[in-house]
Design an enzyme around this catalytic site. Structure first.
Site, short mmCIF file in Angstrom:
data_model
loop_
_atom_site.label_atom_id
_atom_site.label_comp_id
_atom_site.label_asym_id
_atom_site.label_seq_id
_atom_site.Cartn_x
_atom_site.Cartn_y
_atom_site.Cartn_z
N SER A 77 0.81 -1.22 0.00
CA SER A 77 0.00 0.00 0.00
C SER A 77 0.84 1.27 0.00
O SER A 77 0.30 2.37 -0.08
CB SER A 77 -0.88 0.05 1.24
N THR A 91 -1.79 2.99 4.56
CA THR A 91 -0.88 4.12 4.47
C THR A 91 0.05 4.21 5.67
O THR A 91 -0.41 3.98 6.79
CB THR A 91 -1.70 5.43 4.42
N THR A 108 1.70 6.94 0.61
CA THR A 108 0.78 5.87 0.21
C THR A 108 0.71 5.77 -1.31
O THR A 108 1.07 6.74 -2.02
CB THR A 108 -0.64 6.16 0.75
N ARG A 118 -7.61 10.61 -8.91
CA ARG A 118 -8.12 10.62 -7.53
C ARG A 118 -6.98 10.93 -6.55
O ARG A 118 -5.91 10.36 -6.60
CB ARG A 118 -8.72 9.26 -7.21
N THR A 127 -5.23 7.02 8.71
CA THR A 127 -5.15 5.97 7.71
C THR A 127 -6.55 5.41 7.49
O THR A 127 -7.36 5.42 8.41
CB THR A 127 -4.17 4.86 8.14
N GLY A 128 -6.83 4.96 6.29
CA GLY A 128 -8.15 4.39 6.03
C GLY A 128 -8.77 4.91 4.76
O GLY A 128 -8.06 5.29 3.82
C1 SD4 Z 1 -6.11 6.88 0.79
N1 SD4 Z 1 -5.88 6.89 3.17
O1 SD4 Z 1 -5.52 7.15 -0.24
C2 SD4 Z 1 -5.30 6.44 1.96
C3 SD4 Z 1 -5.21 4.98 1.86
C4 SD4 Z 1 -4.83 4.35 3.09
O2 SD4 Z 1 -4.46 3.81 5.11
O3 SD4 Z 1 -4.48 3.35 3.18
N2 SD4 Z 1 -4.83 4.72 4.20
O4 SD4 Z 1 -7.34 6.90 0.92
#
Ligand code: SD4
Length: 338
Positions: free
Chosen positions: A66, A198, A216, A226, A249-250
């Site tokens: 990731s 991330t 990330t 995006r 993160t998320g």
């Molecule tokens: C995103 N937040 O691009 C990032 C992805 C991610 O853990 O893994 N966050 O949405």
């Protein structure tokens, strides 16, 4: 004897005062990143160096697929990177989004901060900037990302991040055409723990200087162009040496609407302890998106820290790493989601 020598040299390196400072805290069990950040501090580097080194380690190691090259191919099969770094003393920020061809996204983010008056550069132009600054241009595609991409194409491009559209009937996927709106609850959730990992890091030195950053490759099968939360100030991360730092993160598409890192730092400024600040930032999102996938880490200027995550299908506990003057080595921590 050996132990007293060790204690003595540790005390010299990190004179006592705040018992738990310096501090490095990062999202997910990315231990080598914690080491890299911690070692940067121990070697006399700044908190910015620590954040950069930690994120760069993950970019090199492709943490969980990731972070860095060869992961999360977009709808056209390309891997692009998002990253940011923030100096909590000066409130300067450097960030890149949709960065192409350059593996060291956090390095480019730092170059944006240090060699321009801008905050965020995006896409092809960010890559040209990076090349001009001496970063090496390389293909970010790997056999793994090619394979993820071709499997997805074979499956008629599902799941993806389109909504309320029809695919072109003569093709297996786009171009798409709009169709009547469907209720949000009818859509399959596209975010899960496998597509989001991330790295976010907060570093504090013994004088309470704070820096934070993220890196990330975003989301697998994202619509090209995006940008997630990670390179957005106050969303992916925030740092203020007068209050603390936070990193999230998320599901960035949802989380960035609430600036959770900024909110958490403001709550700590107002006196909330880091765990409570993290929890409030998650609660704010939860009110609107009860099943969103996400977590946040927080640290205040005295080196106290905490984390929180939203309970979502398959996500009950969030793991993160901490290294401080008490541990002198990365320690795995976890928090139960609520
Ligand atoms: C995103 N937040 O691009 C990032 C992805 C991610 O853990 O893994 N966050 O949405």
């Amino acid at each position: 004897m050996l132990i007293s020598l060790l204690i003595c040299s540790l005390t010299l390196l990190f004179p006592l005062g705040h018992s738990s400072l310096p501090l490095v805290i990062n999202t997910w069990p990315f231990k080598n990143a914690t080491y890299a950040a911690w070692n940067a501090l121990k070697a006399g580097g700044s908190v910015l160096d620590a954040v950069e080194k930690g994120c760069a380690r993950c970019e090199m190691e492709q943490c969980d697929g990731s972070v860095g090259y060869g992961g999360s191919p977009d709808e056209s099969g390309e891997t692009t990177l998002d990253a940011m770094i923030m100096n909590g003393d000066t409130m300067e920020v450097g960030a890149v989004a949709g960065l192409r061809r350059i593996k060291n996204a956090i390095g480019v983010a730092r170059a944006v901060m240090e060699h321009t008056d801008h905050t965020l550069l995006v896409g092809e132009s960010a890559s040209v900037f990076a090349e001009n600054m001496g970063f090496i241009a390389e293909d970010l595609t790997t056999n793994k990302s090619l394979n993820i991409f071709s499997q997805w194409l074979k499956g008629n491009c599902q799941p993806n991040y389109r909504k309320n559209v029809y695919p072109d009937p003569s093709k297996s996927c786009g171009p798409y055409r709009p169709k009547a709106t469907v209720a949000r609850s009818k859509r399959a959730p596209h975010a899960n723990t496998h597509s989001h990992d991330t790295i976010g890091i907060i570093a504090l030195d013994r004088d309470g200087h704070v820096a934070a950053g993220t890196s990330t490759n975003g989301l697998t099968h994202k619509v090209p162009g995006r940008v997630g939360d990670s390179p957005i100030v106050g969303a992916g991360a925030y740092a203020d040496s007068a209050a603390g730092g936070a990193a999230a993160t998320g599901d960035g598409d949802v989380m960035m609407r609430f600036l959770p890192s900024y909110l958490a730092v403001e709550l700590m400024r107002a006196g909330a302890d880091p765990s409570a600040a993290c929890k409030s930032a998650i609660s704010r999102i939860k009110r609107h998106y009860s099943e969103f996938f996400g977590a946040i880490i927080c640290a205040n200027t005295t080196g106290h820290y905490g984390a929180a995550c939203n309970r979502a299908p398959g996500f009950n506990q969030f793991h993160y790493m901490v290294s401080n003057s008490e541990t002198d080595t990365p320690i795995l921590k976890s928090v139960d989601c609520f």
